[in-house]
Enzyme design. Structure first.
Site, PDB file in Angstrom:
ATOM      1  N   TYR A   1       0.807  -1.220   0.000  1.00  0.00           N
ATOM      2  CA  TYR A   1       0.000   0.000   0.000  1.00  0.00           C
ATOM      3  C   TYR A   1       0.839   1.268   0.000  1.00  0.00           C
ATOM      4  O   TYR A   1       0.619   2.184  -0.800  1.00  0.00           O
ATOM      5  CB  TYR A   1      -0.917  -0.027   1.218  1.00  0.00           C
ATOM      6  CG  TYR A   1      -1.559   1.293   1.575  1.00  0.00           C
ATOM      7  CD1 TYR A   1      -2.652   1.779   0.857  1.00  0.00           C
ATOM      8  CD2 TYR A   1      -1.089   2.044   2.652  1.00  0.00           C
ATOM      9  CE1 TYR A   1      -3.245   2.987   1.191  1.00  0.00           C
ATOM     10  CE2 TYR A   1      -1.677   3.250   3.000  1.00  0.00           C
ATOM     11  CZ  TYR A   1      -2.750   3.713   2.261  1.00  0.00           C
ATOM     12  OH  TYR A   1      -3.337   4.915   2.601  1.00  0.00           O
TER      13      TYR A   1
ATOM     14  N   LYS B   1       0.963   5.073  -2.274  1.00  0.00           N
ATOM     15  CA  LYS B   1       0.601   6.378  -1.722  1.00  0.00           C
ATOM     16  C   LYS B   1       1.789   7.342  -1.722  1.00  0.00           C
ATOM     17  O   LYS B   1       1.622   8.551  -1.896  1.00  0.00           O
ATOM     18  CB  LYS B   1       0.049   6.213  -0.301  1.00  0.00           C
ATOM     19  CG  LYS B   1      -1.394   5.743  -0.261  1.00  0.00           C
ATOM     20  CD  LYS B   1      -2.328   6.763  -0.910  1.00  0.00           C
ATOM     21  CE  LYS B   1      -3.781   6.389  -0.753  1.00  0.00           C
ATOM     22  NZ  LYS B   1      -4.706   7.387  -1.319  1.00  0.00           N
TER      23      LYS B   1
END
Length: 268
Positions: free
Chosen positions: A165, A169
């Site tokens: 993840y 980001k």
């Protein structure tokens, strides 16, 4: 009349908010923009029924034109289609908020290449494609427009089990600065910024004990709300001298070392 009128030169600016169907941060942002007089394009993938319900509520509450767009952002052409649908329906696009994202804990040993690619496709590439398409519309408008990406406060201090993840980001932050430079060359009125939320919406599965620890990990001593992020969106839309920034909205979590976590210094 809000200062959004002064910024964009129209009494009812148009905003597209991706990931605004489910009861997450994107929906709070959409509701707040509607309260400021924005016409809206909501977006959902699997929560279309919920998005339609929100659209009906906003039409009744604010007497605004609200549409719902649909699609999986990792499918080819969907990102551009959402923007095109919005522009075709309203004849303009003043605000884009890239709020749609995926995340779930995965131990490092279990992360696959396919999972990495999906994170980047939805969290990074789709945001880029939406922003580029929106920029093409905004370039033709006298006062440009405002594009806001959603990052994460913890890209600088990543926590366990999110190794797929956080890279997606972290790339959003670099992408924000790059797009701010690129799109300003098409129209000086186009601004691209990023919000890095901290703990503003905890899952219902989080225990009271853990919730308390998270609250104490912030300088303000509490968990934030999606409305805190929505207010930051308003600020970045209204202030036309802010461009290319990544704004933490984390209660000071990113700079705080709580008691027991501070590193002492031996000054001899």
């Amino acid at each position: 009349m809000t200062s959004l009128f002064e910024t964009f030169g129209v009494p009812d600016p148009v905003a597209l908010v991706t990931g605004s169907g489910a009861p997450r941060v994107g929906r709070a942002i959409a509701r707040h923009l509607a309260s400021l007089g924005c016409r809206l394009a909501l977006h959902a993938n699997t929560s279309v029924d919920q998005a339609q319900q929100v659209a009906d509520e906003l039409r009744q509450q604010h007497a605004l034109d609200v549409i719902v767009t649909q699609g999986a952002l990792d499918d080819d052409g969907v990102a551009e289609s959402l923007v095109d649908q919005t522009g075709d329906h309203f004849g303009r696009l003043d605000i884009l908020v890239n709020s749609a994202a995926i995340w779930r804990p995965t131990p490092l040993a279990d992360v696959t290449a396919a999972e990495m690619r999906r994170y980047f496709e939805i969290n990074t590439i789709a945001s880029f494609l939406c922003a580029r398409a929106a920029g093409m519309i905004m370039a033709k408008q006298d006062r440009g427009g405002s594009i806001i990406n959603i990052g994460d406060w913890a890209t600088g201090r990543p926590y366990l089990d999110h190794a797929a993840y956080f890279p997606s980001k972290g790339a959003v932050e670099v992408m924000t600065r790059s797009l701010a430079v690129e799109l300003s060359q098409l129209n000086r009125g186009i601004r691209v910024n990023c919000i890095q939320p901290g703990p503003v919406l905890l899952d219902d599965s989080v225990s009271d004990n853990k919730r308390g620890k998270i609250a104490e990990s912030t300088l303000v001593g509490r968990v934030g709300t999606p409305q805190n992020v929505a207010h930051a969106v308003q600020f970045l839309c209204e202030n036309d001298f802010v461009n290319g920034v990544c704004l933490p909205v984390d209660g000071g979590r990113g700079i705080y070392a709580p008691d027991g976590m501070q590193v002492g210094m031996n000054t001899g």
